[in-house]
Write an enzyme that holds these catalytic residues in place. Structure first.
Site, PDB file in Angstrom:
ATOM      1  N   ASN A 160      34.105  33.237  45.015  1.00 42.87           N
ATOM      2  CA  ASN A 160      34.529  32.165  45.859  1.00 42.87           C
ATOM      3  C   ASN A 160      32.915  32.109  45.755  1.00 42.87           C
ATOM      4  O   ASN A 160      32.790  30.461  46.352  1.00 42.87           O
ATOM      5  CB  ASN A 160      34.360  33.317  47.096  1.00 42.87           C
ATOM      6  CG  ASN A 160      33.439  34.314  47.272  1.00 42.87           C
ATOM      7  OD1 ASN A 160      33.634  34.995  46.662  1.00 42.87           O
ATOM      8  ND2 ASN A 160      33.086  34.621  48.693  1.00 42.87           N
ATOM      9  N   GLU A 259      30.784  45.725  46.098  1.00 42.61           N
ATOM     10  CA  GLU A 259      30.774  45.048  47.300  1.00 42.61           C
ATOM     11  C   GLU A 259      32.399  44.130  47.755  1.00 42.61           C
ATOM     12  O   GLU A 259      32.968  43.098  46.467  1.00 42.61           O
ATOM     13  CB  GLU A 259      29.831  43.847  47.437  1.00 42.61           C
ATOM     14  CG  GLU A 259      28.644  44.844  47.231  1.00 42.61           C
ATOM     15  CD  GLU A 259      27.157  43.245  47.013  1.00 42.61           C
ATOM     16  OE1 GLU A 259      27.778  41.979  46.320  1.00 42.61           O
ATOM     17  OE2 GLU A 259      26.528  43.598  47.630  1.00 42.61           O
ATOM     18  N   CYS A 293      33.229  36.725  51.584  1.00 44.55           N
ATOM     19  CA  CYS A 293      33.913  37.627  51.866  1.00 44.55           C
ATOM     20  C   CYS A 293      33.229  38.239  53.507  1.00 44.55           C
ATOM     21  O   CYS A 293      34.179  38.874  54.259  1.00 44.55           O
ATOM     22  CB  CYS A 293      33.081  38.696  51.179  1.00 44.55           C
ATOM     23  SG  CYS A 293      31.528  38.580  51.271  1.00 44.55           S
ATOM     24  N   GLU A 472      23.289  46.079  48.327  1.00 41.21           N
ATOM     25  CA  GLU A 472      22.118  45.923  47.779  1.00 41.21           C
ATOM     26  C   GLU A 472      21.356  44.254  48.803  1.00 41.21           C
ATOM     27  O   GLU A 472      21.956  44.756  49.562  1.00 41.21           O
ATOM     28  CB  GLU A 472      23.068  44.464  46.459  1.00 41.21           C
ATOM     29  CG  GLU A 472      23.903  45.845  45.766  1.00 41.21           C
ATOM     30  CD  GLU A 472      24.584  45.066  44.213  1.00 41.21           C
ATOM     31  OE1 GLU A 472      23.970  43.407  44.444  1.00 41.21           O
ATOM     32  OE2 GLU A 472      25.390  45.603  43.872  1.00 41.21           O
TER      33      GLU A 472
HETATM   34  P1  NAD Z   1      39.299  40.012  41.709  1.00 38.64           P
HETATM   35  O1  NAD Z   1      39.253  41.644  42.687  1.00 38.64           O
HETATM   36  O2  NAD Z   1      40.967  39.456  41.915  1.00 38.64           O
HETATM   37  O3  NAD Z   1      38.284  40.216  41.041  1.00 38.64           O
HETATM   38  C1  NAD Z   1      37.076  40.097  40.758  1.00 38.64           C
HETATM   39  C2  NAD Z   1      36.671  40.037  39.638  1.00 38.64           C
HETATM   40  O4  NAD Z   1      36.638  41.804  38.859  1.00 38.64           O
HETATM   41  C3  NAD Z   1      36.675  39.274  38.485  1.00 38.64           C
HETATM   42  O5  NAD Z   1      36.285  38.434  37.603  1.00 38.64           O
HETATM   43  C4  NAD Z   1      38.199  39.393  37.955  1.00 38.64           C
HETATM   44  O6  NAD Z   1      38.249  38.896  36.481  1.00 38.64           O
HETATM   45  C5  NAD Z   1      37.557  40.874  37.530  1.00 38.64           C
HETATM   46  N1  NAD Z   1      38.865  41.928  37.674  1.00 38.64           N
HETATM   47  C6  NAD Z   1      39.919  42.087  38.292  1.00 38.64           C
HETATM   48  N2  NAD Z   1      40.790  42.978  37.713  1.00 38.64           N
HETATM   49  C7  NAD Z   1      39.239  44.034  36.767  1.00 38.64           C
HETATM   50  C8  NAD Z   1      40.058  45.179  36.673  1.00 38.64           C
HETATM   51  N3  NAD Z   1      40.959  45.498  36.300  1.00 38.64           N
HETATM   52  N4  NAD Z   1      38.855  45.578  35.468  1.00 38.64           N
HETATM   53  C9  NAD Z   1      37.494  44.755  35.310  1.00 38.64           C
HETATM   54  N5  NAD Z   1      37.244  43.633  36.172  1.00 38.64           N
HETATM   55  C10 NAD Z   1      38.538  42.836  36.888  1.00 38.64           C
HETATM   56  O7  NAD Z   1      38.472  38.846  42.685  1.00 38.64           O
HETATM   57  P2  NAD Z   1      38.451  37.287  43.551  1.00 38.64           P
HETATM   58  O8  NAD Z   1      39.807  37.180  43.867  1.00 38.64           O
HETATM   59  O9  NAD Z   1      37.927  37.166  42.291  1.00 38.64           O
HETATM   60  O10 NAD Z   1      37.856  37.409  44.461  1.00 38.64           O
HETATM   61  C11 NAD Z   1      38.110  37.589  45.798  1.00 38.64           C
HETATM   62  C12 NAD Z   1      37.849  38.958  46.874  1.00 38.64           C
HETATM   63  O11 NAD Z   1      36.241  39.573  45.795  1.00 38.64           O
HETATM   64  C13 NAD Z   1      37.951  38.838  47.816  1.00 38.64           C
HETATM   65  O12 NAD Z   1      38.464  39.884  48.426  1.00 38.64           O
HETATM   66  C14 NAD Z   1      35.879  39.446  48.783  1.00 38.64           C
HETATM   67  O13 NAD Z   1      36.317  39.792  49.812  1.00 38.64           O
HETATM   68  C15 NAD Z   1      35.663  39.653  47.704  1.00 38.64           C
HETATM   69  N6  NAD Z   1      34.454  39.712  47.740  1.00 38.64           N
HETATM   70  C16 NAD Z   1      33.401  40.197  48.678  1.00 38.64           C
HETATM   71  C17 NAD Z   1      32.112  39.564  48.560  1.00 38.64           C
HETATM   72  C18 NAD Z   1      31.118  41.318  49.148  1.00 38.64           C
HETATM   73  O14 NAD Z   1      29.793  40.931  48.816  1.00 38.64           O
HETATM   74  N7  NAD Z   1      31.626  42.371  49.801  1.00 38.64           N
HETATM   75  C19 NAD Z   1      31.891  38.690  47.980  1.00 38.64           C
HETATM   76  C20 NAD Z   1      32.824  37.792  47.834  1.00 38.64           C
HETATM   77  C21 NAD Z   1      33.967  38.112  47.630  1.00 38.64           C
END
Ligand code: NAD
Length: 491
Positions: A160, A259, A293, A472
């Site tokens: 995102n 996060e 997020c 963080e």
């Molecule tokens: P996601 O969890 O699908 O993927 C995040 C990352 O993890 C990607 O690089 C993905 O390839 C990797 N990944 C997926 N499965 C994995 C596994 N089994 N093992 C290791 N890595 C794996 O999330 P997304 O759809 O890319 O992002 C959106 C989400 O991120 C939303 O839930 C959002 O709220 C959250 N987010 C949180 C913050 C925060 O600071 N709290 C900031 C931005 C986004």
């Protein structure tokens, strides 16, 4: 050295781009049009092994013991170099996400620069904890903690705000003398790859920054997080993936910083400056097409101003301009992918089934020409839902919010805290005492009063509940990226 070699977005290991394997490519789709504009080289296990080994070697060859002032200077050079190549990063961010050029410039790339500068300052100013302990007989002991790099850190980031979130982790990790193995989202491989060029240009030793592309389960993400050579995992992404990663690292008891997702509330009191609140709420609901997020998806409004706030927000939502990323008048980009849009559209159906009234939006816009191949969605507002509905409980991650009325302050606090998440909240009021009181009662990592997403990068950032583990930012980042050894000397 170029990042995408014309057609390919390549992995970066041990200071070099890796020649792609024709059989291990996947398409990089432009979210604005749906067209494939590059091939990404998916890293296999042997390449992950090479990256982790290179990172370990770089630590042992001296990176871990570099003087703090040298690391801080390197971070400052990285910030300067990103500024020099600013428009290339803007272009890569847009190619990754389809977001409007104004946002890529003012938020994403600008924050990458600030992330490097802030952590150069933070690490340079950091001291060590020490305690003088009184012992029997008038003697004393001196305790002091020496902070050492955690080691080889896996950095897993989402799509995102890909560059912003990556540099938010990379800058403190490098400041503390770690080596990193980065796995960007499969949706947004571009900026992490371009950053490899910049870090090499400013003199980061080979092996300290490695980028591996691919997916999560049974691909580069899992290969990295499950690798025995990894000393810690910093992860930003969904709560479900966070839980999965936690299981992966559990056998080796490695530290994690998570996060994760949010289902963030805004509370609007009737004493508020309506216009100011509407400006803030519009940002907090619709920024980055709701894909932050921290975005607000639940808006609790005191009953006496409910209609005014709802009407004003609808008007502003209709004033958003969806369109080509390079058009400076565009305010709102597409969702990241068709898959993500399908997910958001399922929540549109659920809202309808729960009896919601759609105040605006609720569908897919027709923007014409090649944009109709993109993953566009209408900014959408609902009323008539309650905290019992899935639409109000689950993170949607789109340009959407449910507006729910309340009568008393106590009721608003209870409604806002009635969630499994705990990332962020915002409180809108002109009553100073109420603002502090309500903000402090939010069970979240970050609560804002009369603003949203206003960040001092030295302050702690993170979430409670399903929203994460740890904090963080500023010193909190230094704590995660270092391992202390306490030394006790009897004097
Ligand atoms: P996601 O969890 O699908 O993927 C995040 C990352 O993890 C990607 O690089 C993905 O390839 C990797 N990944 C997926 N499965 C994995 C596994 N089994 N093992 C290791 N890595 C794996 O999330 P997304 O759809 O890319 O992002 C959106 C989400 O991120 C939303 O839930 C959002 O709220 C959250 N987010 C949180 C913050 C925060 O600071 N709290 C900031 C931005 C986004």
């Amino acid at each position: 050295m170029t990042a995408d070699n014309g057609r390919w977005i390549r992995n970066f290991v041990d200071g070099k781009f890796v020649e792609p394997d024709e059989h291990r490519g996947f398409g990089k789709v432009d979210p604005a049009t749906g067209a494939v504009h590059a091939r990404v080289h998916e890293a296999d296990r042997p390449l992950v092994d090479r990256a982790v080994a290179a990172a370990r070697r770089a630590l042992d060859d001296g990176w871990a013991s570099t003087a703090v002032r040298e690391r801080a200077a390197l971070l400052r050079r990285a910030a300067d170099r990103i500024e020099e190549r600013f428009e290339e990063f803007v272009a890569a961010e847009i190619a990754d996400t389809g977001k409007p050029v104004t946002q890529a410039r003012e938020l994403d790339v600008a924050r990458a620069v600030s992330n490097f500068r802030t952590f150069a300052d933070v690490v340079a100013a950091a001291g060590q904890e020490s305690f003088l302990t009184d012992l029997a007989g008038g003697r004393q002991a001196l305790n002091y903690a020496v902070r050492k790099p955690l080691g080889v850190v896996a950095v897993i980031v989402p799509w995102n705000l890909p560059l912003l979130l990556l540099t938010w982790k990379i800058a403190p990790a490098l400041a503390c003398g770690n080596a990193v193995v980065v796995k960007p989202s499969e949706e947004t491989p571009g900026t992490a790859t371009l950053l490899a060029e910049v870090l090499a240009e400013v003199g980061l030793p080979a092996g300290v920054y490695n980028v591996l592309h691919g997916f999560g389960a049974d691909s580069a993400g899992e290969y990295v997080t499950s690798h025995p050579g990894i000393d810690g995992v910093t992860f930003t992404g969904s709560s479900a993936t966070g839980s999965h990663v936690m299981k992966t690292v559990a056998p080796r008891v490695r530290p994690v910083s998570f996060e994760l997702g949010g289902k963030n509330a805004a509370i609007v009191f009737d004493d508020v400056d309506i216009d100011e609140a509407l400006t803030g709420l519009t940002r907090s609901v619709f920024s980055n097409t709701g894909q932050v997020c921290l975005c607000t998806e639940r808006v609790y409004v005191q009953r006496s101003v409910f209609d005014e706030i709802a009407g004003g927000l609808v008007e502003r939502a209709r004033g958003l301009r969806l369109g080509r990323p390079l058009d400076e008048a565009t305010t709102t980009g597409p969702l990241i992918s068709q898959t993500h849009r399908d997910k958001v559209l399922r929540y549109f159906e659920l809202a309808e089934q729960a009896g919601a009234e759609v105040l605006t939006g609720g569908g897919v816009p027709r923007l014409g020409e090649d944009l109709d191949g993109g993953s566009w969605i209408e900014p959408t507002l609902w009323t008539g839902l309650t905290n019992a509905d899935r639409v109000v409980r689950e993170e949607i991650f789109g340009p959407v919010a449910a507006l729910v009325p309340f009568d008393t302050e106590a009721e608003a606090i209870a409604l806002a805290n009635d969630t499994d998440y705990g990332l962020a909240a915002s409180v809108w009021t002109n009553d100073l005492r109420r603002g502090h009181r309500v903000a402090q009662s939010m069970d979240v990592g970050m609560a804002w009063v009369n603003t949203w997403f206003l960040r001092d990068l030295r302050s702690p950032f993170g979430g409670a509940g399903l929203s994460g583990i740890g904090r963080e930012g500023g010193e909190s980042s230094l704590h995660f990226y270092t391992e202390p050894t306490n030394v006790c000397v009897q004097l």
